[in-house]
Write a protein that holds these residues in place. Structure first.
Motif, PDB file in Angstrom:
ATOM      1  N   ILE A   7       0.838  -1.206   0.000  1.00  0.00           N
ATOM      2  CA  ILE A   7       0.000   0.000   0.000  1.00  0.00           C
ATOM      3  C   ILE A   7       0.867   1.248   0.000  1.00  0.00           C
ATOM      4  O   ILE A   7       0.584   2.219  -0.713  1.00  0.00           O
ATOM      5  N   THR A  42      -4.477  -0.463 -12.711  1.00  0.00           N
ATOM      6  CA  THR A  42      -5.671  -0.810 -11.934  1.00  0.00           C
ATOM      7  C   THR A  42      -6.330  -2.045 -12.528  1.00  0.00           C
ATOM      8  O   THR A  42      -6.241  -2.308 -13.726  1.00  0.00           O
ATOM      9  N   LEU A 101      -9.603  -0.991  -9.164  1.00  0.00           N
ATOM     10  CA  LEU A 101      -8.886  -1.033  -7.883  1.00  0.00           C
ATOM     11  C   LEU A 101      -7.394  -0.993  -8.167  1.00  0.00           C
ATOM     12  O   LEU A 101      -6.918  -1.542  -9.156  1.00  0.00           O
ATOM     13  N   HIS A 102      -6.650  -0.342  -7.272  1.00  0.00           N
ATOM     14  CA  HIS A 102      -5.202  -0.297  -7.420  1.00  0.00           C
ATOM     15  C   HIS A 102      -4.621  -1.714  -7.268  1.00  0.00           C
ATOM     16  O   HIS A 102      -5.172  -2.569  -6.588  1.00  0.00           O
ATOM     17  N   SER A 157      -2.232  -2.738  -5.588  1.00  0.00           N
ATOM     18  CA  SER A 157      -1.865  -3.117  -4.217  1.00  0.00           C
ATOM     19  C   SER A 157      -3.062  -3.705  -3.474  1.00  0.00           C
ATOM     20  O   SER A 157      -2.909  -4.666  -2.706  1.00  0.00           O
ATOM     21  N   PHE A 158      -4.249  -3.170  -3.705  1.00  0.00           N
ATOM     22  CA  PHE A 158      -5.443  -3.713  -3.049  1.00  0.00           C
ATOM     23  C   PHE A 158      -5.764  -5.116  -3.564  1.00  0.00           C
ATOM     24  O   PHE A 158      -6.157  -5.987  -2.787  1.00  0.00           O
ATOM     25  N   LEU A 187      -5.823  -8.395  -1.302  1.00  0.00           N
ATOM     26  CA  LEU A 187      -6.989  -9.275  -1.284  1.00  0.00           C
ATOM     27  C   LEU A 187      -6.609 -10.731  -1.591  1.00  0.00           C
ATOM     28  O   LEU A 187      -7.080 -11.660  -0.919  1.00  0.00           O
TER      29      LEU A 187
END
Length: 146
Positions: A47, A60, A64-65, A67-68, A72
């Motif tokens: 993050i 993305t 969503l980026h 990193s997310f 996940l």
């Protein structure tokens, strides 16, 4: 110099098995805790890389980026690891394996007993046929003599 013989403690098989089971569980829990720490550190690092340092900011997936998405996926793997250590070990642990083994052994013994009965039955039928043939031969010889 003036030592007595050291007493050697013998551990029976059941105690050794319990000890090994406890040792394996401790290793599993230790690795789960290490995985959790690594997950937290890695998630924070990803993050920070993405949001603070801007690494791959334009990349993305599903709005969503990256990193997310990475966090996940890693969280899903951690949950699977957690379930394997805490949930599945209770449902499919050593006791479950032992019960399954006993069930399969009992089933095999039943099948062997059934096969043995069939063999005994076939053997007894063969003996009856032999005796019947012998009796028929004796009766035939008896008739020929009279």
């Amino acid at each position: 110099m003036f030592s007595k013989k050291k007493e050697i403690t013998k551990i029976d098989a059941q105690q050794r098995e319990l000890f090994e089971h406890a040792r394996r569980r401790i290793v599993q829990k230790k690795r789960l805790f290490q995985h959790f720490i690594l997950f937290i550190v890695g998630a924070v690092f990803m993050i920070i890389l993405n949001l603070v340092l801007g690494v791959g900011k334009s990349m993305t997936f599903f709005s969503l980026h990256w990193s997310f998405i990475g966090v996940l996926i890693w969280a899903f793997l951690f949950v699977m690891h957690f379930c394997n250590v805490w949930l599945f070990s209770k449902f499919m642990g050593k006791e479950w394996s032992d019960r399954q083994m006993e069930r399969l052994i009992a089933k095999q013994k039943l099948e062997i007993a059934t096969l043995q009965k069939e063999v005994d039955l076939m053997h007894s039928k063969e003996e009856l046929l032999k005796k019947k043939n012998e009796l028929a031969q004796i009766q035939q010889l008896d008739q020929e003599l009279h």
